[in-house]
Design an enzyme around this catalytic site. Sequence first.
Site, short mmCIF file in Angstrom:
data_model
loop_
_atom_site.label_atom_id
_atom_site.label_comp_id
_atom_site.label_asym_id
_atom_site.label_seq_id
_atom_site.Cartn_x
_atom_site.Cartn_y
_atom_site.Cartn_z
N GLU A 165 0.81 -1.23 0.00
CA GLU A 165 0.00 0.00 0.00
C GLU A 165 0.84 1.27 0.00
OE1 GLU A 165 -3.15 -0.11 2.91
OE2 GLU A 165 -4.05 -1.88 1.98
N GLU A 273 -5.40 -9.31 1.29
CA GLU A 273 -6.27 -9.19 2.47
C GLU A 273 -7.70 -9.21 1.95
OE1 GLU A 273 -5.44 -5.42 4.41
OE2 GLU A 273 -3.38 -5.98 4.89
#
Length: 485
Positions: A165, A273
Amino acid sequence: MRSFLHGVALLVVALVVCVQYVGAVHPVEVRGQDFVDSVTGKRVMLIGVDYQPGGQAGYKPTSGQDPLSNGTVCLRDAALLQGLGVNVIRVYNVDPTINHDECASIFNAVGIYMVIDVNSPFGGESINRANPVESYHVGYLNRIFGVVENFKNYPNLMAFFAANEVINDVGTAKKPPPYIRAVQRDLKNYIAKHSKRTIPVGYSAADVREVLEDSWAYLQCAIDGDENDQSRSDFFGLNSYSWCGEDATYQTAGYDVLVNMFKNSTIPVFFSEYGCNKPEGVARPFNEVQALYGVDMTSLSGGLVYEYSQEESDYGLVYINDNTTVTLKKDFDNLQSQYNKLDIGLVQSTNATATKLTPPECSSALISNSGFSKDFDIPSPPEGAEDLINDGIKSPLNGKLVEVKETNVPMPAYGSTGIQIQNLAIRPLPNDDSNTPNGDTTSPTGSTTAAAASPSATKKGDAGKASIGGFGVAIFAGLVILTML
Ligand SMILES: *[C@@H]1O[C@H](CO)[C@@H](O)[C@H](O)[C@H]1NC(C)=O
Ligand SMILES: *[C@@H]1O[C@H](CO)[C@@H](O)[C@H](O)[C@H]1NC(C)=O
Ligand SMILES: *[C@@H]1O[C@H](CO)[C@@H](O)[C@H](O)[C@H]1NC(C)=O
Ligand SMILES: *[C@@H]1O[C@H](CO)[C@@H](O)[C@H](O)[C@H]1NC(C)=O
């Protein structure tokens, strides 16, 4: 007579070798769009859970602790994760200077792979999205190469995340992308020089639609069309939380959009995720599991549920209690029952077209958002990095598999209704297998503490067969040698 004794000696040697035999899962390779078991050639879809007990605080380098530093804790969690049916965990923050042999060996014994992030939230231990130039230095590389050294020899190390990220909006899509490729290149060059096998290296993206497709397109392409371009991602992880609640569907969750976006991918794409926790206060039904591993989504490589332990963010499958025991949440039961419904034949089947896809050549035409980097001129390694890559880091700590002596979990664990799970233990898998959902129901049901969750007699028998099988082979080999002499 002499050759007979010689033969006996060889037989003894063969037996001794066998007793020390440590089973090992097969290394995983990337082929086109798929992860593949390098020995059997079967597809490896990730049936995984993110594993970071304690959250960021679970990484305490000053006291020598990270999520893979305590064998007793790993034994407890590996037993539960094996029963759950997973074949991989992702661990976010590890310390390259501490020993992970016991934990890695326990997860290996139960057929669970590890995907390891090379970074940490501490200063100097990741690329700073606000200032990539300054954070890309030889001290940073020394840390991430240390993680490579520490984990490279574990056969159940599946892959490394070079970054997580970093590109999170248009503002961070301009400068950081070339640096992510630079770090991937340096890691892959280091692995090529210092590891006996190739280890896949890739990126984990936030699901921010304005930059998602560009991030993937930017990272998967080959500069100058060179398939050996080391700065390419070997895979693309996506942190996806769009499937929420009991009523969501393939369409309402937008999974159809994601499948369409990535159907041409020339590298594996998976959910690094997933597991939306809305609505609050309700156990997650995990209906998305049937979609993710079903016929509509075979172009993706599965995913990892966020996350094993209950932390402040409220995504746990289990509570880790202060007295080191574990209590399963209903989420665990639900996920286990979803996994138990999967068609493992489909999950492991290969597709000749998908495994042969080759990357497109990088070009600005691949990028659609005008704010996203179109710069494929990747920064050179920082001062001192070439020597570090060529010579290796100083005093690396190289992990290795060790014998797993203890299989019984010493502390109690409780099912979601509070009843203690009987005979909780890991069940080392025979034949170097990786783990699959196995029909278990870990949480004891009913009001008694009947042995609902104990490993079945056949499973124990199977585990026993691993060493007997090994002995058999050795005796056979010994006899063949005897005959030849
Ligand atoms: C490992 O964890 C167990 C359970 O929490 C604890 O009792 C033990 O002291 C720990 N071992 C080490 C070496 O920290
Ligand atoms: C996928 O590839 C086809 C053929 O190369 C192309 O026409 C299409 O635009 C691509 N789709 C995406 C979403 O990139
Ligand atoms: C450990 O703590 C849990 C949660 O507080 C409790 O339910 C359990 O009985 C305790 N177990 C032991 C052995 O103390
Ligand atoms: C095989 O993979 C290709 C590329 O992803 C895909 O277009 C095709 O539909 C797949 N075939 C099957 C039978 O899943």
